[in-house]
Scaffold this active site. Sequence first.
Site, PDB file in Angstrom:
ATOM      1  N   THR A  26       0.349   9.935   5.000  1.00 46.56           N
ATOM      2  CA  THR A  26      -0.438   9.770   3.788  1.00 46.56           C
ATOM      3  C   THR A  26       0.158   8.619   2.983  1.00 46.56           C
ATOM      4  O   THR A  26       0.872   7.777   3.551  1.00 46.56           O
ATOM      5  CB  THR A  26      -0.477  11.109   2.997  1.00 46.56           C
ATOM      6  N   ASN A  27      -0.115   8.533   1.690  1.00 47.77           N
ATOM      7  CA  ASN A  27       0.469   7.474   0.862  1.00 47.77           C
ATOM      8  C   ASN A  27       0.805   8.041  -0.506  1.00 47.77           C
ATOM      9  O   ASN A  27       0.651   9.237  -0.744  1.00 47.77           O
ATOM     10  CB  ASN A  27      -0.490   6.278   0.769  1.00 47.77           C
ATOM     11  N   ARG A  28       1.269   7.184  -1.411  1.00 42.70           N
ATOM     12  CA  ARG A  28       1.856   7.675  -2.672  1.00 42.70           C
ATOM     13  C   ARG A  28       0.842   7.888  -3.796  1.00 42.70           C
ATOM     14  O   ARG A  28       1.222   8.163  -4.926  1.00 42.70           O
ATOM     15  CB  ARG A  28       2.954   6.706  -3.117  1.00 42.70           C
ATOM     16  N   SER A  29      -0.449   7.814  -3.503  1.00 46.31           N
ATOM     17  CA  SER A  29      -1.435   8.034  -4.583  1.00 46.31           C
ATOM     18  C   SER A  29      -1.386   9.490  -5.043  1.00 46.31           C
ATOM     19  O   SER A  29      -1.482  10.423  -4.250  1.00 46.31           O
ATOM     20  CB  SER A  29      -2.846   7.701  -4.082  1.00 46.31           C
ATOM     21  N   ALA A  93      -6.886   5.771  -2.488  1.00 43.28           N
ATOM     22  CA  ALA A  93      -6.041   4.996  -1.569  1.00 43.28           C
ATOM     23  C   ALA A  93      -6.298   5.561  -0.171  1.00 43.28           C
ATOM     24  O   ALA A  93      -5.716   6.569   0.234  1.00 43.28           O
ATOM     25  CB  ALA A  93      -4.579   5.127  -1.966  1.00 43.28           C
TER      26      ALA A  93
END
Length: 220
Positions: A26-29, A93
Amino acid sequence: MFGDRRTILITAGPTREAIDPVRYITNRSSGKMGYALASEAAKLGYHVILISGPTLLDIPDSVDFIPVETALEMYDAVNHHIGKADIAIFAAAVADYRPAVIPEHKIKKSAERLTIEFIRNPDILGSARKTFGFMGVLVGFAAETEHLEDNAHHKLTSKGCDFVVANDVSRKDIGFDTHKNEVILVFPETTKFPPMDSKYELALVILEHAVKLASVRNTN
Ligand code: PMT
């Protein structure tokens, strides 16, 4: 349109792409920027459709909330709902790639190295005009670590946006998972530089521009 109210579709948060039944990338959003937009738009009286990846945030009051996990699910949800929207704002994101194959069972520790092949996810914002036939006001975001204005301008034209909200995600004090943000608004002919502010205040600035464009379009 929803009754006689304008409808705003907003994407928010990260997507989560499974590697196997127990792991994902996943990502940091955090979803804060997209949820601030949804919350302020609902308070202003708009009908809001919030399509969100997994976050820890409370669902804003008075929005139609559509939870999704993967980029493919977000693509399907946007495709299904965007026809009702007068304005679409893409703050999510979205993972650009996903594992090519998701094994049925947990990947076991065996070899010293593990290689995972990734394939491209669909570009949801890039599909809005070309595939979904969206004619309303289209607002993209751009998360950049360099050449902020130039890269945002490229996204503006290549994805058919009315304007792009660009933020520098190399900075720790703004962008991902912060309460404040500093963005530039890139329009075809001009760029605006609002001061750093809370994501809620910036949401109001973004909504004001989007609503103004929608009004001009409706009277033409
Ligand atoms: O959620 P927060 O913690 O509050 O953080 C806010 C934010 C930094 C996530 C937000 O302000 C932001 O910049 N969102 C866009 C993040 C991003 O993925 O940017 P991008 O430059 O990779 O994508 C450009 C645009 O295309 C974005 O509107 C994105 O939603 C959209 N996109 C990207 C890839 C894809 N496959 N489909 C898309 O629709």
